[in-house]
Scaffold this motif. Sequence first.
Motif, PDB file in Angstrom:
ATOM      1  N   ARG B  20     -18.307   2.764   9.511  1.00  0.00           N
ATOM      2  CA  ARG B  20     -17.317   1.711   9.309  1.00  0.00           C
ATOM      3  C   ARG B  20     -17.931   0.518   8.611  1.00  0.00           C
ATOM      4  N   LYS B  21     -17.231  -0.016   7.618  1.00  0.00           N
ATOM      5  CA  LYS B  21     -17.690  -1.224   6.950  1.00  0.00           C
ATOM      6  C   LYS B  21     -17.377  -2.434   7.823  1.00  0.00           C
ATOM      7  N   VAL B  22     -18.121  -3.526   7.572  1.00  0.00           N
ATOM      8  CA  VAL B  22     -17.916  -4.753   8.347  1.00  0.00           C
ATOM      9  C   VAL B  22     -17.503  -5.890   7.424  1.00  0.00           C
ATOM     10  N   VAL B  23     -16.361  -6.513   7.742  1.00  0.00           N
ATOM     11  CA  VAL B  23     -15.912  -7.654   6.958  1.00  0.00           C
ATOM     12  C   VAL B  23     -16.298  -8.944   7.677  1.00  0.00           C
ATOM     13  N   ALA B  24     -16.770  -9.928   6.904  1.00  0.00           N
ATOM     14  CA  ALA B  24     -16.979 -11.278   7.435  1.00  0.00           C
ATOM     15  C   ALA B  24     -15.761 -12.111   7.061  1.00  0.00           C
ATOM     16  N   VAL B  25     -15.016 -12.567   8.065  1.00  0.00           N
ATOM     17  CA  VAL B  25     -13.824 -13.374   7.787  1.00  0.00           C
ATOM     18  C   VAL B  25     -14.196 -14.848   7.913  1.00  0.00           C
ATOM     19  N   VAL B  98     -16.550  -9.852   2.250  1.00  0.00           N
ATOM     20  CA  VAL B  98     -16.137 -11.145   2.772  1.00  0.00           C
ATOM     21  C   VAL B  98     -14.644 -11.324   2.543  1.00  0.00           C
ATOM     22  N   MET B  99     -13.980 -11.946   3.523  1.00  0.00           N
ATOM     23  CA  MET B  99     -12.563 -12.252   3.343  1.00  0.00           C
ATOM     24  C   MET B  99     -12.315 -13.726   3.600  1.00  0.00           C
ATOM     25  N   LYS B 100     -11.479 -14.297   2.780  1.00  0.00           N
ATOM     26  CA  LYS B 100     -11.100 -15.693   2.933  1.00  0.00           C
ATOM     27  C   LYS B 100     -10.071 -15.846   4.054  1.00  0.00           C
ATOM     28  N   GLY B 101     -10.332 -16.748   4.994  1.00  0.00           N
ATOM     29  CA  GLY B 101      -9.338 -17.100   6.000  1.00  0.00           C
ATOM     30  C   GLY B 101      -8.765 -18.459   5.671  1.00  0.00           C
ATOM     31  N   LYS B 102      -8.844 -19.379   6.649  1.00  0.00           N
ATOM     32  CA  LYS B 102      -8.251 -20.707   6.475  1.00  0.00           C
ATOM     33  C   LYS B 102      -9.272 -21.647   5.833  1.00  0.00           C
ATOM     34  N   VAL B 103      -9.690 -21.302   4.617  1.00  0.00           N
ATOM     35  CA  VAL B 103     -10.710 -22.085   3.911  1.00  0.00           C
ATOM     36  C   VAL B 103     -10.254 -22.225   2.463  1.00  0.00           C
ATOM     37  N   VAL B 276     -21.310  -8.192  -2.929  1.00  0.00           N
ATOM     38  CA  VAL B 276     -20.263  -7.577  -2.115  1.00  0.00           C
ATOM     39  C   VAL B 276     -18.907  -8.087  -2.602  1.00  0.00           C
ATOM     40  N   PRO B 277     -17.842  -7.331  -2.369  1.00  0.00           N
ATOM     41  CA  PRO B 277     -16.507  -7.798  -2.785  1.00  0.00           C
ATOM     42  C   PRO B 277     -16.032  -8.974  -1.923  1.00  0.00           C
ATOM     43  N   ILE B 278     -15.124  -9.744  -2.482  1.00  0.00           N
ATOM     44  CA  ILE B 278     -14.502 -10.846  -1.745  1.00  0.00           C
ATOM     45  C   ILE B 278     -12.982 -10.643  -1.766  1.00  0.00           C
ATOM     46  N   VAL B 279     -12.360 -10.761  -0.589  1.00  0.00           N
ATOM     47  CA  VAL B 279     -10.898 -10.690  -0.492  1.00  0.00           C
ATOM     48  C   VAL B 279     -10.387 -12.121  -0.464  1.00  0.00           C
TER      49      VAL B 279
END
Lengths: 303, 303
Positions: B20-25, B98-103, B276-279
């Motif tokens: 499983r891949k791991v995303v940093a939110v 990496v995924m963008k949250g409230k930033v 790494v990709p960024i969402v």
Amino acid sequence: MIYPSFDTLVEKVRDGAARRKVVAVVAAEDDHTLEAVAQARRDGILDACLIGRADKIRTLLAGLGEAAEDFRIVDAEDPVAAAKRAAELVRERTVDFVMKGKVQTADLLRAMLSSESGMRTGRLLSHFALVQIPNYHKLIGLTDVAINIAPDLAQKKEIVENAVATMRAIGFEPPKVALLSSAETVNPKMPETAEAAALTELNRGGWLPGCHVDGPISYDLAISAESARIKGYDSPLPGDVDLLVVPHISVGNILLKALRYSAGAASAGIVVGGRVPIVLTSRAVEAQDKFLPLVIAASVSGD
Amino acid sequence: MIYPSFDTLVEKVRDGAARRKVVAVVAAEDDHTLEAVAQARRDGILDACLIGRADKIRTLLAGLGEAAEDFRIVDAEDPVAAAKRAAELVRERTVDFVMKGKVQTADLLRAMLSSESGMRTGRLLSHFALVQIPNYHKLIGLTDVAINIAPDLAQKKEIVENAVATMRAIGFEPPKVALLSSAETVNPKMPETAEAAALTELNRGGWLPGCHVDGPISYDLAISAESARIKGYDSPLPGDVDLLVVPHISVGNILLKALRYSAGAASAGIVVGGRVPIVLTSRAVEAQDKFLPLVIAASVSGD
């Protein structure tokens, strides 16, 4: 007036005109062109003046089961002579619009734009298309997807003027105009956004009375009221736009093709800005694709 | 490999990965973001490291009916601190994307591109989208509709390289690439046609082995074998294209929106070119719109 589909436009042109319009077909010795013109004549949409080698035209008409006496046939020995003759007919005001047959576009336009032609108005020539998108509630205009490659602000102004005049002549009143871009804000790195803002401002100052112009605006805001609601975009335009103006030809060409090939849209275009419209369809297309532009041109040219 | 739809991509990511891949939110204290991440975790697509105010994140997870112990939670007092922490995790290789949250996007990218981050590769960052068009037989890539406004030839080359590497990582092999324009010929008045021809020529010279690159090519020729047949355009690409490359951002943005709003297409995009990709989805969109980019990012990041 709203046209839910091309069928309603065909009906309006057939039933609504004070008199039948007359098309001058340049180098008419072309099967698909004659077929489209003959169908439009039979449907009560127009009369036709067929310019070209008369013997050849008569033979082709016979092959299509058409009576030569239903048409005015003007003999011309070659395509360039046919184009010259059409320009004369425009000057004499005996025809309402012009259609390209088996003639090079350059030869046709050269004759039309010569100083002897009655075509010149001092305005920019531009392309105007009508598009029928299956999930949109009415026909929508699109400009300029075919003539002006990268218009500057002054040229964009004329492109909008040409298209709005065309839409009004067809019966869209008042047209709601979207100046498409990729966002709603002016971005100094995207000159098209500044140009769109300038045209919107011009319109607030009274440029095209009775016409709502908005931009820069993204495609989703123009076409979808729901999208505009979510983004809090307040304008009469979202979900009810009549005319989409693209920033340059590549946007327009790719947008129109995406609508045709991926969204199941039908479309037809004419050249506007001259004293009469010009139908410039490709020689490769079938009769069906030559029919709708005839309807649009007939609906545009004045009574 | 062909993905007829997003569902088949979801299946492949769920069933095909070695781990499983791991995303940093980044700044994970956002409802829709957490909902999308939690769904992806439950679907067996990824594990998540949620960075932000830990108390707030735990409360939101509870509200969604999720157990906090199913996630790694990393406390960070504000969005900028969260972005810095994510950059560290990328450098340590403990997260896959990496995924963008409230930033703010700018704050996130600044941290990602800082010299302390493990993100920099020296490559251009570009946007890559996958699109599911109802009348096309497979998912299709589209680049760059969101980051590079008017890329020059060198930048276009990198945009294509980024997208082709991304498509290969997903499983498109070998990708067929269309450099979209409004025509198939080089027009000196349209620099994009010359750039497309140059990239096609580069590829003949071995630029991207095992990859078919064609352009300039119009949208209809890229998407429709029938259209290519009529125009006599000989190439393996028409009707089977995998990746559409647009000449500039306004073409891409308007094309993508036309596909979404007029052709019923679904789409999802990520930022590629970094290690790494960024969402980077907008904060306004629903959880559903944040889910698919997670799937794409998970499918792209290496095992």
